[in-house]
Design an enzyme around this catalytic site. Structure first.
Site, PDB file in Angstrom:
ATOM      1  N   ARG A  10      58.059  -2.386  69.616  1.00 10.58           N
ATOM      2  CA  ARG A  10      58.204  -3.228  68.421  1.00 10.58           C
ATOM      3  C   ARG A  10      56.799  -3.619  67.950  1.00 10.58           C
ATOM      4  O   ARG A  10      56.034  -4.212  68.700  1.00 10.58           O
ATOM      5  CB  ARG A  10      59.052  -4.479  68.716  1.00 10.58           C
ATOM      6  CG  ARG A  10      60.496  -4.120  69.075  1.00 10.58           C
ATOM      7  CD  ARG A  10      61.420  -5.298  68.958  1.00 10.58           C
ATOM      8  NE  ARG A  10      61.655  -5.679  67.571  1.00 10.58           N
ATOM      9  CZ  ARG A  10      62.225  -6.830  67.213  1.00 10.58           C
ATOM     10  NH1 ARG A  10      62.580  -7.707  68.127  1.00 10.58           N
ATOM     11  NH2 ARG A  10      62.441  -7.108  65.939  1.00 10.58           N
TER      12      ARG A  10
ATOM     13  N   ARG B  90      64.632 -10.355  72.763  1.00 12.17           N
ATOM     14  CA  ARG B  90      63.983 -10.468  71.458  1.00 12.17           C
ATOM     15  C   ARG B  90      63.287 -11.830  71.347  1.00 12.17           C
ATOM     16  O   ARG B  90      63.497 -12.717  72.165  1.00 12.17           O
ATOM     17  CB  ARG B  90      64.993 -10.262  70.327  1.00 12.17           C
ATOM     18  CG  ARG B  90      66.277 -11.067  70.498  1.00 12.17           C
ATOM     19  CD  ARG B  90      66.845 -11.529  69.214  1.00 12.17           C
ATOM     20  NE  ARG B  90      65.960 -12.418  68.508  1.00 12.17           N
ATOM     21  CZ  ARG B  90      65.779 -13.710  68.825  1.00 12.17           C
ATOM     22  NH1 ARG B  90      66.410 -14.259  69.847  1.00 12.17           N
ATOM     23  NH2 ARG B  90      64.956 -14.462  68.126  1.00 12.17           N
ATOM     24  N   GLY B  91      62.489 -11.961  70.272  1.00 10.87           N
ATOM     25  CA  GLY B  91      61.714 -13.193  70.101  1.00 10.87           C
ATOM     26  C   GLY B  91      60.290 -12.922  70.591  1.00 10.87           C
ATOM     27  O   GLY B  91      60.116 -12.376  71.685  1.00 10.87           O
ATOM     28  N   ALA B  92      59.307 -13.304  69.765  1.00 13.43           N
ATOM     29  CA  ALA B  92      57.922 -12.884  70.029  1.00 13.43           C
ATOM     30  C   ALA B  92      57.409 -13.238  71.434  1.00 13.43           C
ATOM     31  O   ALA B  92      56.979 -12.351  72.181  1.00 13.43           O
ATOM     32  CB  ALA B  92      57.016 -13.447  68.938  1.00 13.43           C
TER      33      ALA B  92
ATOM     34  N   GLN C 252      70.426 -13.660  63.818  1.00 14.30           N
ATOM     35  CA  GLN C 252      69.812 -14.510  64.850  1.00 14.30           C
ATOM     36  C   GLN C 252      70.154 -15.985  64.654  1.00 14.30           C
ATOM     37  O   GLN C 252      70.032 -16.785  65.579  1.00 14.30           O
ATOM     38  CB  GLN C 252      68.285 -14.331  64.858  1.00 14.30           C
ATOM     39  CG  GLN C 252      67.818 -13.023  65.470  1.00 14.30           C
ATOM     40  CD  GLN C 252      67.599 -11.968  64.413  1.00 14.30           C
ATOM     41  OE1 GLN C 252      68.239 -11.985  63.366  1.00 14.30           O
ATOM     42  NE2 GLN C 252      66.712 -11.033  64.676  1.00 14.30           N
TER      43      GLN C 252
ATOM     44  N   ASN D 279      56.925 -13.627  59.916  1.00 15.62           N
ATOM     45  CA  ASN D 279      58.099 -14.118  60.647  1.00 15.62           C
ATOM     46  C   ASN D 279      59.307 -13.331  60.150  1.00 15.62           C
ATOM     47  O   ASN D 279      59.191 -12.456  59.293  1.00 15.62           O
ATOM     48  CB  ASN D 279      58.268 -15.630  60.434  1.00 15.62           C
ATOM     49  CG  ASN D 279      59.283 -16.238  61.394  1.00 15.62           C
ATOM     50  OD1 ASN D 279      59.239 -15.970  62.604  1.00 15.62           O
ATOM     51  ND2 ASN D 279      60.212 -17.013  60.899  1.00 15.62           N
ATOM     52  N   LYS D 280      60.448 -13.635  60.696  1.00 13.81           N
ATOM     53  CA  LYS D 280      61.673 -12.895  60.379  1.00 13.81           C
ATOM     54  C   LYS D 280      61.891 -12.771  58.878  1.00 13.81           C
ATOM     55  O   LYS D 280      61.642 -13.721  58.141  1.00 13.81           O
ATOM     56  CB  LYS D 280      62.845 -13.615  61.052  1.00 13.81           C
ATOM     57  CG  LYS D 280      64.195 -12.986  60.851  1.00 13.81           C
ATOM     58  CD  LYS D 280      64.253 -11.533  61.228  1.00 13.81           C
ATOM     59  CE  LYS D 280      63.854 -11.249  62.663  1.00 13.81           C
ATOM     60  NZ  LYS D 280      63.623  -9.807  62.912  1.00 13.81           N
TER      61      LYS D 280
ATOM     62  N   ASP E 298      55.845 -14.521  64.309  1.00  9.73           N
ATOM     63  CA  ASP E 298      55.673 -13.344  65.165  1.00  9.73           C
ATOM     64  C   ASP E 298      54.229 -12.871  65.207  1.00  9.73           C
ATOM     65  O   ASP E 298      53.812 -12.225  66.163  1.00  9.73           O
ATOM     66  CB  ASP E 298      56.581 -12.214  64.675  1.00  9.73           C
ATOM     67  CG  ASP E 298      58.043 -12.599  64.852  1.00  9.73           C
ATOM     68  OD1 ASP E 298      58.602 -13.228  63.927  1.00  9.73           O
ATOM     69  OD2 ASP E 298      58.598 -12.313  65.927  1.00  9.73           O
TER      70      ASP E 298
HETATM   71  O1  MRU Z   1      63.405  -9.622  65.535  1.00  3.30           O
HETATM   72  P1  MRU Z   1      63.425 -10.771  66.491  1.00  3.30           P
HETATM   73  O2  MRU Z   1      64.756 -11.405  66.648  1.00  3.30           O
HETATM   74  O3  MRU Z   1      62.751 -10.440  67.805  1.00  3.30           O
HETATM   75  O4  MRU Z   1      62.550 -11.807  65.710  1.00  3.30           O
HETATM   76  C1  MRU Z   1      61.538 -12.504  66.226  1.00  3.30           C
HETATM   77  C2  MRU Z   1      61.895 -13.897  66.165  1.00  3.30           C
HETATM   78  O5  MRU Z   1      62.543 -14.372  67.056  1.00  3.30           O
HETATM   79  C3  MRU Z   1      61.547 -14.705  65.017  1.00  3.30           C
HETATM   80  O6  MRU Z   1      60.958 -14.091  63.950  1.00  3.30           O
HETATM   81  C4  MRU Z   1      61.019 -16.049  65.419  1.00  3.30           C
HETATM   82  O7  MRU Z   1      61.021 -16.864  64.329  1.00  3.30           O
HETATM   83  C5  MRU Z   1      59.671 -16.011  66.059  1.00  3.30           C
HETATM   84  S1  MRU Z   1      59.760 -15.869  67.781  1.00  3.30           S
HETATM   85  C6  MRU Z   1      59.858 -17.472  68.420  1.00  3.30           C
END
Ligand code: MRU
Length: 337
Positions: free
Chosen positions: A69, A32-34, A180, A230-231, A220
């Site tokens: 995703r 996970r993470g963009a 997270q 973002n999250k 993201d």
């Molecule tokens: O749903 P996730 O855990 O894949 O979320 C993405 C993220 O990790 C965050 O939104 C983050 O702030 C950006 S990615 C460095």
């Protein structure tokens, strides 16, 4: 890859040896993470090309990976980069070229994160000179090395400051429902950065209390006008930060900017399974994975090419000579270099 669903309890590696395994790992958020899902998907497409290098098969595999995703633009960006790279090549050369290109993409993301660390640390050092107490930073979700291969985006300046000897304390919001924040707390503790876990809904009173110097989060997808997806939970923190007069910084590589998208209303927001919230009650659940923070609430964007005003991104990067105006017209438009 690290199976992130097991952290922080267990650190286990997982071998992804087929496009289907890559798709499952991204969908289930083992990966996970963009930036990390972008690079993993790039390798997933390379695995698919090794199975079938035909043009139609590549398109099908790319579509399947992109459907895992929807919100982080890095995924579609990375997959289309690999596709475009191999399309002109003879079928027999495509698999090796795709694997190499995925590796180069991974290295470029690591370099970008390292640069974000330098840019962000310089900005924070200038904006917040050394004081008697540590620099107090609030972050949300996990935008550290787990989400990006190395360094991280929002956490990169924090690691950099720590390496420079600056005292930093991080307020880590829990980030329900996937928690997270625990990943962030785990990373920070491993690197010796003091931190405190904050119940999500306590971020408002915390910001109002004057105990936070600045907010620093990842992204993201960033629209052309600087709106930031973002999250889920990020936008409320930005509102609370504005109300409390606390600067709100977003750190992201330029692979996270969707230049062809006019504003944040066009960002697809992933809705996740109700089971992430409750599996006991038969009740309707609204579980969006992300929200959009309007550019007006973002103090500045920290990128690998320097600090940019969130509200004026295209002009800023055109003046830097790295963005061609024609590229703004189409989705997925990329930087010149
Ligand atoms: O749903 P996730 O855990 O894949 O979320 C993405 C993220 O990790 C965050 O939104 C983050 O702030 C950006 S990615 C460095």
């Amino acid at each position: 890859v690290i199976d992130q669903t097991l952290l922080p309890g267990r650190l286990e590696l997982l071998r992804l040896d087929s496009p289907a395994a890559v798709g499952e790992a991204i969908r289930s958020m083992r990966v996970r993470g963009a930036p990390l899902i972008g690079v993993t998907a790039a390798y997933g497409l390379a695995l698919a090309i090794a199975e079938d290098p035909g043009t139609r098969a590549i398109e099908r595999a790319a579509q399947a990976l992109c459907a895992t995703r929807p919100t982080a633009v890095n995924l579609a960006w990375a997959v289309s980069r690999i596709g475009e790279h191999v399309r002109p090549l003879p079928a027999a050369e495509r698999a090796a070229a795709a694997w190499r290109a995925a590796g180069e993409l991974a290295e470029a993301e690591v370099r970008a994160c390292e640069a974000i660390g330098r840019v962000g640390a310089a900005l924070l050092s200038e904006r917040f000179p050394v004081a008697a107490r540590p620099l107090e930073i609030l972050t949300h979700c996990n935008a550290g090395w787990l989400a990006t291969i190395e360094w991280g985006t929002a956490l990169a300046p924090i690691y950099r400051l720590r390496d420079e000897g600056r005292a930093v304390h991080v307020w880590v919001s829990e980030t329900r429902p996937r928690n997270q924040g625990l990943l962030t707390a785990w990373e920070l503790r491993e690197h010796g950065v003091p931190c405190t876990l904050v119940v999500d809904s306590a971020a408002g009173p915390l910001l109002a209390s004057g105990r936070v110097d600045c907010c620093l989060v990842g992204a993201d997808r960033i629209a052309g006008n600087g709106d930031v997806a973002n999250k889920i939970g990020t936008a409320l923190k930005a509102v609370a930060a504005k109300d409390a007069g606390v600067p709100f910084y977003v750190a992201a590589p330029l692979s996270t900017v969707d230049w062809g998208l006019a504003d944040g209303r066009g960002i697809p927001i992933e809705e996740r399974d109700r089971g992430e919230v409750t599996d006991e009650f038969d009740i309707a659940v609204f579980n969006p994975g992300f929200d959009v923070t309007p550019a007006r609430l973002v103090t500045a964007l920290i990128t690998e090419l320097g600090v940019a005003p969130a509200g004026d991104l295209p002009k800023h990067f055109m003046e830097l000579g790295v963005l061609h105006p024609a590229r703004l017209a189409r989705p997925g438009a990329e930087l010149e270099s």
